[in-house]
Design a protein around this motif. Structure first.
Motif, PDB file in Angstrom:
ATOM      1  N   MET A 104      -8.111   6.898  -8.979  1.00 58.47           N
ATOM      2  CA  MET A 104      -7.920   6.540  -7.854  1.00 58.47           C
ATOM      3  C   MET A 104      -8.056   7.307  -6.476  1.00 58.47           C
ATOM      4  O   MET A 104      -8.052   8.495  -6.652  1.00 58.47           O
ATOM      5  CB  MET A 104      -6.395   6.121  -7.788  1.00 58.47           C
ATOM      6  CG  MET A 104      -5.907   4.867  -7.034  1.00 58.47           C
ATOM      7  SD  MET A 104      -6.408   3.567  -7.999  1.00 58.47           S
ATOM      8  CE  MET A 104      -5.510   3.439  -9.526  1.00 58.47           C
ATOM      9  N   PRO A 105      -8.823   6.824  -5.545  1.00 53.44           N
ATOM     10  CA  PRO A 105      -9.203   7.730  -4.348  1.00 53.44           C
ATOM     11  C   PRO A 105      -7.944   8.386  -3.924  1.00 53.44           C
ATOM     12  O   PRO A 105      -7.013   7.639  -3.834  1.00 53.44           O
ATOM     13  CB  PRO A 105      -9.953   6.869  -3.523  1.00 53.44           C
ATOM     14  CG  PRO A 105      -9.575   5.489  -3.939  1.00 53.44           C
ATOM     15  CD  PRO A 105      -9.260   5.457  -5.228  1.00 53.44           C
ATOM     16  N   ARG A 118      -5.431   9.169  -0.759  1.00 50.80           N
ATOM     17  CA  ARG A 118      -5.282   8.750   0.393  1.00 50.80           C
ATOM     18  C   ARG A 118      -4.125   9.372   1.083  1.00 50.80           C
ATOM     19  O   ARG A 118      -3.136   9.655   0.508  1.00 50.80           O
ATOM     20  CB  ARG A 118      -5.096   7.111   0.425  1.00 50.80           C
ATOM     21  CG  ARG A 118      -6.490   6.776   0.588  1.00 50.80           C
ATOM     22  CD  ARG A 118      -6.532   5.181   0.433  1.00 50.80           C
ATOM     23  NE  ARG A 118      -7.617   4.463   0.224  1.00 50.80           N
ATOM     24  CZ  ARG A 118      -8.542   4.485   0.431  1.00 50.80           C
ATOM     25  NH1 ARG A 118      -8.977   5.025   1.670  1.00 50.80           N
ATOM     26  NH2 ARG A 118      -9.709   3.835  -0.358  1.00 50.80           N
ATOM     27  N   THR A 177       0.750  -1.338   0.064  1.00 49.45           N
ATOM     28  CA  THR A 177      -0.034   0.092   0.156  1.00 49.45           C
ATOM     29  C   THR A 177       0.952   1.213   0.094  1.00 49.45           C
ATOM     30  O   THR A 177       0.373   2.167  -0.795  1.00 49.45           O
ATOM     31  CB  THR A 177      -1.018   0.132   1.240  1.00 49.45           C
ATOM     32  OG1 THR A 177      -0.249  -0.093   2.267  1.00 49.45           O
ATOM     33  CG2 THR A 177      -2.170  -1.008   1.198  1.00 49.45           C
ATOM     34  N   GLN A 220       0.443   6.796  -6.526  1.00 54.09           N
ATOM     35  CA  GLN A 220      -0.741   7.775  -6.775  1.00 54.09           C
ATOM     36  C   GLN A 220      -0.281   9.435  -6.407  1.00 54.09           C
ATOM     37  O   GLN A 220      -0.612   9.884  -7.016  1.00 54.09           O
ATOM     38  CB  GLN A 220      -1.604   7.239  -5.898  1.00 54.09           C
ATOM     39  CG  GLN A 220      -2.070   6.061  -6.352  1.00 54.09           C
ATOM     40  CD  GLN A 220      -3.287   5.315  -5.264  1.00 54.09           C
ATOM     41  OE1 GLN A 220      -3.155   4.371  -4.713  1.00 54.09           O
ATOM     42  NE2 GLN A 220      -4.341   5.937  -5.087  1.00 54.09           N
ATOM     43  N   GLY A 249      -5.777   0.004  -5.336  1.00 52.57           N
ATOM     44  CA  GLY A 249      -5.629   0.562  -4.191  1.00 52.57           C
ATOM     45  C   GLY A 249      -6.647   0.130  -2.977  1.00 52.57           C
ATOM     46  O   GLY A 249      -7.328  -1.001  -3.185  1.00 52.57           O
ATOM     47  N   THR A 274       2.008   1.709  -3.674  1.00 55.36           N
ATOM     48  CA  THR A 274       1.015   2.151  -4.569  1.00 55.36           C
ATOM     49  C   THR A 274       0.357   3.635  -4.236  1.00 55.36           C
ATOM     50  O   THR A 274       0.398   4.364  -5.017  1.00 55.36           O
ATOM     51  CB  THR A 274      -0.371   1.143  -4.297  1.00 55.36           C
ATOM     52  OG1 THR A 274      -0.077  -0.097  -4.763  1.00 55.36           O
ATOM     53  CG2 THR A 274      -1.531   1.744  -5.411  1.00 55.36           C
ATOM     54  N   GLU A 275       0.513   4.026  -2.903  1.00 52.56           N
ATOM     55  CA  GLU A 275       0.128   5.304  -2.558  1.00 52.56           C
ATOM     56  C   GLU A 275       1.117   6.357  -2.877  1.00 52.56           C
ATOM     57  O   GLU A 275       0.838   7.296  -3.283  1.00 52.56           O
ATOM     58  CB  GLU A 275       0.035   5.456  -0.941  1.00 52.56           C
ATOM     59  CG  GLU A 275      -1.272   5.004  -0.339  1.00 52.56           C
ATOM     60  CD  GLU A 275      -1.530   4.890   0.901  1.00 52.56           C
ATOM     61  OE1 GLU A 275      -0.595   5.522   1.852  1.00 52.56           O
ATOM     62  OE2 GLU A 275      -2.412   4.163   1.624  1.00 52.56           O
ATOM     63  N   TYR A 279       0.644   6.802 -11.020  1.00 57.74           N
ATOM     64  CA  TYR A 279      -0.297   5.429 -11.239  1.00 57.74           C
ATOM     65  C   TYR A 279      -1.555   5.685 -11.955  1.00 57.74           C
ATOM     66  O   TYR A 279      -2.449   6.445 -11.831  1.00 57.74           O
ATOM     67  CB  TYR A 279      -0.789   5.065  -9.928  1.00 57.74           C
ATOM     68  CG  TYR A 279      -1.255   3.430  -9.814  1.00 57.74           C
ATOM     69  CD1 TYR A 279      -2.716   3.311  -9.991  1.00 57.74           C
ATOM     70  CD2 TYR A 279      -0.049   2.446  -9.817  1.00 57.74           C
ATOM     71  CE1 TYR A 279      -2.786   1.949 -10.086  1.00 57.74           C
ATOM     72  CE2 TYR A 279      -0.430   1.100  -9.643  1.00 57.74           C
ATOM     73  CZ  TYR A 279      -1.700   0.816  -9.858  1.00 57.74           C
ATOM     74  OH  TYR A 279      -2.129  -0.464  -9.849  1.00 57.74           O
TER      75      TYR A 279
END
Lengths: 116, 410
Positions: free
Chosen positions: B2-3, B5, A31, A38, B59, A34-35, A43
């Motif tokens: 994608m949300p 976070r 995670t 993002q 995600g 991926t975060e 991503y």
């Protein structure tokens, strides 16, 4: 910036089930990655595929031949794909190398051909 | 798309998985019986594994708890289907298929189930912490001053014993529930202490764990079946300590009580804690929770460290020591005595605490030793103790704090 596809292959042999600590560590690792992707705006999306080899069609005499299951005897299965944004292969590979999956299975990196 | 976070998701994921693991296992055991605990855990683990494999691609889902529940239910249904195809007609597998239609019941049920009186108390605690709270053998080992390997073996044995019980998994009768409360409260107390003082890792506190335990304690006080003066006292203690969670660290460094910015203390939690404390006074006898909550209240209501009523606190510690005979309590008493200015008594209590052999190796003991030596003006002894403390497993913020304490001796 260009779009690169990362194909994440999973080795077929079932390793031992991770312990609870290992679970936590793995989840956090993934995670976090991926975060980060993002947050960097890299991503572009991705999908996990179901855990079976699907179907293969090959050209045949008159009609395609449909194969149920793996096409060749391989020791891996395509688990999913991700689309990331990178400026060149070097950058895409550097990014893919940081993906936690790189520790467990093969990652195939391919450039999407932008034909405008 | 994608949300968005933030990085607190990481921390919440830890807590989420712990919580959901416990809930999943609870739900399954409720349908299958305690004898199927391993089966229930396998399914819960499958759900977590599925998450680990799926979430990297899209995600973390918007409702991760629901996702995990669904994954577990799907897995249960798959297994039922497979078994049916194989001609396996075990009735419990039918029960599995009905898991999907069950509403999410009180998840304290598993906690109460684990506190099974026919098990030894230690086994009840270990089982509940592991199964119901999702703590790992490493974390539980640290709490009980044993090695992780020893604890892992104890957990396995406790589960075997639990599985061997032929208990009716319906709701225990009211008297049976009340009989279990001392163990239930102890589990929550231990769980809270893991959150308040994790003992390892990069964070000074694990708020989610602490709040989960606090939340459970509060729910128990609100339930006629489980509410009791000790429960209120425990809820008081947790509220009062939780009020300081934010103040316990700053910029990755642990901040002790003496240096905390009291404006960061959560006043609403303090008020809540004092209310529970008042409610807990309807007790026939004082429990350790009453005394610990009383001490916590004395700290929480002092306007500054200098205003802390050490004499009264020492008095309460003396009674607490009598009730519990706990080395940790003796140690805390020693520190309070030093703060009061009674260094001779402080040294005596430190020596008393040192009699528990596994204890003198613990970082808490060594830090107390250092601080007491420092307060008494023995800087060499203090420096030595700080150095020894820093070699013990502890959290990164604690380590930074200890380095500063050592440096400031010169």
């Amino acid at each position: 910036m260009a779009t690169y596809l990362l194909f994440l292959h999973d080795p077929i042999d079932d390793g031992p089930m991770p312990s609870q600590e290992e679970f936590m560590a793995i989840i956090k690792e993934y995670t976090a990655w991926t975060e980060k992707m993002q947050a960097e705006g890299r991503y572009l999306g991705g999908n996990k595929l179901t855990d079976e080899p699907g179907r293969n069609l090959t050209p045949g005499d008159g009609a395609p031949i449909i194969h149920d299951g793996p096409f060749t005897e391989t020791k891996e299965l395509l688990g999913g794909y991700m689309m990331i944004s990178a400026k060149d292969y070097d950058e895409a590979v550097t990014i893919a190398a940081t993906c936690p999956h790189a520790k467990y299975g093969r990652i195939e990196v391919r450039l999407v051909d932008e034909i405008d | 798309m994608m949300p968005e976070r933030d990085s607190t998701t990481q921390r919440h994921l830890d807590q989420l998985f712990r919580q959901e693991y416990g809930r999943l296992v609870a739900r399954l055991i409720r349908k299958l019986g305690p004898g199927k605990i391993s089966y229930a855990e396998d399914i819960a683990q499958d759900a977590m594994l599925a998450a680990v494999r799926a979430w990297p691609f899209r995600g973390v889902p918007d409702n991760p708890a629901a996702w995990l529940q669904r994954a577990a239910v799907n897995r249960a249904i798959d297994l039922t289907r497979q078994a049916k195809t194989a001609g396996d007609k075990r009735p419990e597998l039918e029960a599995l298929a009905n898991v999907a239609t069950e509403a999410d019941e009180n998840d304290l049920h598993l906690l109460i189930l684990c506190c099974e009186p026919s098990l030894k108390e230690a086994d009840q605690l270990i089982l509940a912490l592991n199964t119901s709270f999702g703590f790992t053998s490493v974390e539980i080992a640290r709490l009980m001053f044993v090695s992780p390997t020893t604890m892992a073996a104890r957990i396995t044995r406790a589960k075997k014993k639990f599985a061997a019980l032929n208990t009716d998994i319906g709701a225990p009768a009211p008297k049976a529930v009340r009989r279990r409360m001392p163990s239930v409260l102890k589990v929550l107390y231990l769980a809270f202490s893991i959150g308040f003082s994790p003992g390892a890792g990069s964070r000074a506190v694990e708020e989610d764990t602490a709040y989960a335990a606090l939340n459970a304690a509060e729910r128990l006080t609100a339930n006629g079946l489980t509410s009791c003066p000790e429960c209120n006292a425990l809820a008081a203690l947790m509220c009062l300590q939780a009020s300081r969670l934010q103040a316990r660290s700053k910029e990755g460094r642990f901040i002790p009580l003496a240096d905390q910015d009291r404006s960061l203390w959560d006043q609403s939690l303090i008020t809540r804690g004092l209310t529970y404390l008042k409610r807990s006074q309807a007790a026939r006898s004082l429990s350790r929770y009453h005394l610990e909550a009383g001490i916590a209240a004395l700290h929480a209501t002092a306007s500054s460290y200098a205003q802390t009523p050490w004499t009264e606190i020492c008095r309460q510690y003396a009674i607490l020591e009598d009730i519990t005979g706990s080395a940790t309590v003796t140690l805390n008493h020693a520190v309070a005595l030093a703060m009061k200015g009674d260094h001779a008594s402080a040294a005596k209590h430190l020596a008393l605490a040192a009699r528990h052999c596994a204890f003198t190796d613990q970082v808490h003991f060594l830090v107390a030793k250092a601080e007491l030596a420092r307060a008494a003006g023995n800087h060499d002894e203090a420096a030595q103790a700080y150095k020894e403390a820093m070699e013990r497993p502890t959290t990164a913020p604690d380590l930074l704090y200890l380095e500063e304490r050592l440096d400031s001796l010169n």
